[in-house]
Design a protein around this motif. Structure first.
Motif, short mmCIF file in Angstrom:
data_model
loop_
_atom_site.label_atom_id
_atom_site.label_comp_id
_atom_site.label_asym_id
_atom_site.label_seq_id
_atom_site.Cartn_x
_atom_site.Cartn_y
_atom_site.Cartn_z
N LEU A 13 0.83 -1.20 0.00
CA LEU A 13 0.00 0.00 0.00
C LEU A 13 0.87 1.25 0.00
CD1 LEU A 13 -2.84 1.33 0.31
CD2 LEU A 13 -2.47 1.19 2.76
N ALA A 17 1.17 3.80 -3.10
CA ALA A 17 0.73 5.19 -2.94
C ALA A 17 1.84 6.17 -3.35
CB ALA A 17 0.30 5.45 -1.50
N GLY A 20 1.96 6.15 -7.07
CA GLY A 20 0.84 6.92 -7.61
C GLY A 20 1.06 8.41 -7.51
N PHE A 58 -6.17 12.07 -6.60
CA PHE A 58 -6.64 11.17 -5.55
C PHE A 58 -6.86 9.76 -6.09
CE2 PHE A 58 -8.26 15.39 -4.26
CZ PHE A 58 -7.50 15.54 -3.11
N ALA A 59 -7.47 9.68 -7.28
CA ALA A 59 -7.73 8.38 -7.89
C ALA A 59 -6.44 7.67 -8.25
CB ALA A 59 -8.61 8.56 -9.12
N VAL A 61 -3.45 8.01 -6.73
CA VAL A 61 -2.81 7.53 -5.50
C VAL A 61 -3.59 6.35 -4.92
CG1 VAL A 61 -2.23 8.17 -3.12
CG2 VAL A 61 -1.73 9.75 -4.98
N LEU A 62 -4.91 6.45 -4.89
CA LEU A 62 -5.74 5.37 -4.37
C LEU A 62 -5.61 4.11 -5.21
CD1 LEU A 62 -7.89 4.49 -2.29
CD2 LEU A 62 -9.60 5.26 -3.93
N GLY A 63 -5.68 4.25 -6.52
CA GLY A 63 -5.58 3.10 -7.41
C GLY A 63 -4.24 2.40 -7.32
N HIS A 64 -3.17 3.18 -7.33
CA HIS A 64 -1.83 2.59 -7.20
C HIS A 64 -1.65 1.94 -5.83
CE1 HIS A 64 -0.81 4.95 -10.79
NE2 HIS A 64 0.24 4.16 -10.91
N GLY A 65 -2.15 2.60 -4.80
CA GLY A 65 -2.04 2.03 -3.45
C GLY A 65 -2.81 0.73 -3.31
N LEU A 66 -4.02 0.69 -3.85
CA LEU A 66 -4.82 -0.52 -3.80
C LEU A 66 -4.15 -1.66 -4.55
CD1 LEU A 66 -7.47 -1.86 -2.90
CD2 LEU A 66 -8.51 -0.99 -5.00
N TYR A 67 -3.64 -1.36 -5.73
CA TYR A 67 -2.94 -2.38 -6.51
C TYR A 67 -1.72 -2.91 -5.75
CZ TYR A 67 -0.57 -4.63 -10.41
OH TYR A 67 0.05 -5.54 -11.22
#
Length: 78
Positions: A13, A17, A20, A58-59, A61-67
């Motif tokens: 995570l 992040a 991202g 935001f999307a 950072v969130l998308g990269h963090g989730l992946y």
């Protein structure tokens, strides 16, 4: 992952992040390398991609963090 504490979802995570955030920060460089942006087919992203919408950074950072979290969790259980 191996050079740090080993694979885990929190590490994934965090690394995702950071990745991202760097990717969002480098979006303005696309104006110089993307033929679509230079041709005017796609609008230039602007700082942190905010000209594509205020949620873009935001999307990303969130998308990269989730992946990264998913990859870390899978690698931890292998």
């Amino acid at each position: 992952f191996g050079m740090l504490s080993g694979p885990s979802w929190p590490l994934g995570l965090g690394l995702g992040a950071v990745h991202g955030l760097l990717a969002a920060a480098l979006l303005p460089a696309f104006g110089t390398i993307s033929a679509c942006i230079r041709a005017g087919a796609i609008r230039a992203p602007g700082p942190m991609g905010t000209k594509w919408g205020w949620l873009t950074p935001f999307a990303m950072v969130l998308g990269h963090g989730l992946y990264g979290a998913i990859c870390g969790a899978i690698l931890q259980n292998l």
